[in-house]
Design a protein around this motif. Sequence first.
Motif, mmCIF file in Angstrom:
data_model
loop_
_atom_site.group_PDB
_atom_site.id
_atom_site.type_symbol
_atom_site.label_atom_id
_atom_site.label_comp_id
_atom_site.label_asym_id
_atom_site.label_seq_id
_atom_site.Cartn_x
_atom_site.Cartn_y
_atom_site.Cartn_z
ATOM 1 N N ALA A 187 0.818 -1.213 0.000
ATOM 2 C CA ALA A 187 0.000 0.000 0.000
ATOM 3 C C ALA A 187 0.851 1.262 0.000
ATOM 4 O O ALA A 187 2.061 1.231 0.271
ATOM 5 C CB ALA A 187 -0.923 0.002 1.225
ATOM 6 N N PHE A 188 0.188 2.376 -0.293
ATOM 7 C CA PHE A 188 0.790 3.709 -0.240
ATOM 8 C C PHE A 188 0.333 4.390 1.047
ATOM 9 O O PHE A 188 -0.865 4.406 1.369
ATOM 10 C CB PHE A 188 0.349 4.547 -1.436
ATOM 11 C CG PHE A 188 0.996 4.156 -2.739
ATOM 12 C CD1 PHE A 188 2.026 4.924 -3.271
ATOM 13 C CD2 PHE A 188 0.587 3.026 -3.425
ATOM 14 C CE1 PHE A 188 2.637 4.568 -4.464
ATOM 15 C CE2 PHE A 188 1.179 2.663 -4.617
ATOM 16 C CZ PHE A 188 2.211 3.434 -5.144
ATOM 17 N N PHE A 189 1.285 4.989 1.782
ATOM 18 C CA PHE A 189 1.001 5.665 3.047
ATOM 19 C C PHE A 189 1.502 7.108 2.991
ATOM 20 O O PHE A 189 2.521 7.391 2.356
ATOM 21 C CB PHE A 189 1.692 4.947 4.209
ATOM 22 C CG PHE A 189 1.346 3.494 4.347
ATOM 23 C CD1 PHE A 189 0.189 3.100 4.998
ATOM 24 C CD2 PHE A 189 2.164 2.517 3.810
ATOM 25 C CE1 PHE A 189 -0.135 1.756 5.124
ATOM 26 C CE2 PHE A 189 1.861 1.173 3.929
ATOM 27 C CZ PHE A 189 0.697 0.788 4.589
ATOM 28 N N VAL A 190 0.807 7.995 3.702
ATOM 29 C CA VAL A 190 1.195 9.406 3.782
ATOM 30 C C VAL A 190 1.958 9.641 5.080
ATOM 31 O O VAL A 190 1.462 9.345 6.177
ATOM 32 C CB VAL A 190 -0.047 10.315 3.719
ATOM 33 C CG1 VAL A 190 0.337 11.771 3.984
ATOM 34 C CG2 VAL A 190 -0.725 10.184 2.356
ATOM 35 N N ALA A 191 3.166 10.162 4.959
ATOM 36 C CA ALA A 191 4.012 10.413 6.123
ATOM 37 C C ALA A 191 3.459 11.552 6.973
ATOM 38 O O ALA A 191 2.963 12.550 6.450
ATOM 39 C CB ALA A 191 5.435 10.741 5.675
ATOM 40 N N SER A 192 3.594 11.408 8.286
ATOM 41 C CA SER A 192 3.046 12.416 9.195
ATOM 42 C C SER A 192 3.859 13.706 9.197
ATOM 43 O O SER A 192 3.329 14.772 9.512
ATOM 44 C CB SER A 192 2.974 11.854 10.620
ATOM 45 O OG SER A 192 4.284 11.582 11.106
ATOM 46 N N LYS A 193 5.145 13.622 8.877
ATOM 47 C CA LYS A 193 5.997 14.813 8.905
ATOM 48 C C LYS A 193 6.551 15.157 7.530
ATOM 49 O O LYS A 193 7.594 15.807 7.412
ATOM 50 C CB LYS A 193 7.144 14.622 9.911
ATOM 51 C CG LYS A 193 6.662 14.553 11.360
ATOM 52 C CD LYS A 193 7.830 14.553 12.329
ATOM 53 C CE LYS A 193 7.330 14.546 13.770
ATOM 54 N NZ LYS A 193 8.446 14.564 14.750
ATOM 55 N N GLY A 194 5.832 14.755 6.496
ATOM 56 C CA GLY A 194 6.245 15.124 5.149
ATOM 57 C C GLY A 194 6.160 16.621 4.944
ATOM 58 O O GLY A 194 5.369 17.317 5.599
ATOM 59 N N LYS A 195 6.929 17.137 4.005
ATOM 60 C CA LYS A 195 6.961 18.582 3.775
ATOM 61 C C LYS A 195 5.810 19.065 2.895
ATOM 62 O O LYS A 195 5.537 20.254 2.816
ATOM 63 C CB LYS A 195 8.302 18.976 3.151
ATOM 64 C CG LYS A 195 9.488 18.815 4.106
ATOM 65 C CD LYS A 195 10.791 19.224 3.459
ATOM 66 C CE LYS A 195 11.913 19.345 4.481
ATOM 67 N NZ LYS A 195 12.133 18.136 5.256
ATOM 68 N N ASN A 196 5.126 18.136 2.229
ATOM 69 C CA ASN A 196 4.033 18.540 1.344
ATOM 70 C C ASN A 196 2.890 17.537 1.464
ATOM 71 O O ASN A 196 2.601 16.772 0.541
ATOM 72 C CB ASN A 196 4.521 18.630 -0.106
ATOM 73 C CG ASN A 196 3.636 19.532 -0.944
ATOM 74 O OD1 ASN A 196 2.452 19.676 -0.670
ATOM 75 N ND2 ASN A 196 4.204 20.131 -1.970
#
Length: 425
Positions: free
Chosen positions: A314-323
């Motif tokens: 799966a694809f996950f969204v990082a909690s501390k990503g810059k965008n």
Amino acid sequence: MLTRRHALGGALIGTTLLAAGCSSSDDGGAGEPSAAPSSSGAPVRGNEELVIWTDELKIDAIKQIADTFASANGITVGVQAITDLQANFVTANTAGNGPDIVVGAHDWIGNMVQNGAVDPLQLTAENLTSYAPIAVTAVTYNEQLYGLPYGVEALVLYRNTALAPDEPGTLDDAFAKGLELKSAGTVESAFNLPVGELGDAYHMQPLYTSMGGYVFGRNADGSYNPDDLGVGQAGSIAAAEKIRSIGEQGSGVLTRSVSGDNSIALFADGKAPYLLSGPWARADIDEAGIQYAFQAVPGFAGQQPAQPFAGVQAFFVASKGKNKAFAQEFVGNAMNTEESMKAMYEGAKIPPTLLSLQESEVAADPQLQAFLDAANNGAPMPSIPQMAAVFEPLGQGYSALVGGADAPTTMQQTGTTIADAIAAA
């Protein structure tokens, strides 16, 4: 050669880094930048506006989709291949050096949520009714959707049809045929299931469950209950007795000389009539040119169905990503199309989770149905953090049983080891 055992999410012991890729794109497309290690030893994100971390198997397919997204949105997107991906992602995210999106296994979710490393998606399970239910269940944790599932994998039973023409109805049938061929000197191994000196709890799971064993019990809603550890209980001891009986001090079906390093190669070379493995083995077997078929793993005669672990990518969204806004847009919209899911399937060769794509791909490749059946009949790999304490001791227990160790003692001691590790975490 990639094996599922090497990709398992487990205890985060180290953060050894090797980042693939050497150049960054300057044209608004998806680059593949180098990632220098930070002071923590974890890799550092590239300089693009949106950065995706994955492994080498999937990078080309993701770059194809990312190029289109970058062009449509007028941004730069970097895709990096990272080794020790889960450990490095959690460490880098904590330090603020991580990606906006990470691509990995659903059983990482518990650890990633516990470490505050991923955000829920701006989608709900109801938005994903066009995906296989087991895949949606797997990426749902604490009633929140954390991942967009694109591929599902589970173990199947491969059979060399020149050596074993008939499909076995039970594991007992397969074992009997394998031992017959081995006794005649036709093959080196009766049945290839990776054991090795360290054991392999993932590959042993179908045999364990057919005899009534379970790792963690399930709550009424289907989620795993970490307080209900099945290792050391009656079903696990029955499974241990069976595994010992087909080991080196029993019939000799299983041996520690077969491991994750040689199980696929032995089968592809025609030295074993059966192989318990997943979709990742198919490319090597096809290249070898042998005649083969595969089926969902049957159970033991008179026992429960064999139930392998089902793993979802799966694809996950990082909690501390810059965008994070673009990250949610990429995962929730750009990836959430049949075109993107087809690109992932064609690139990574992991059976798809999108139902319409399953239907069309099975029409083109009927054997794919066996992989889908195996996954749909399996149980999602537990994604709770407590699972990190399971694989190493359980694998070692299985190896000991194959070597002839006492079944009740081995399984009860293994259960105690796991329970102590969970309590100490």
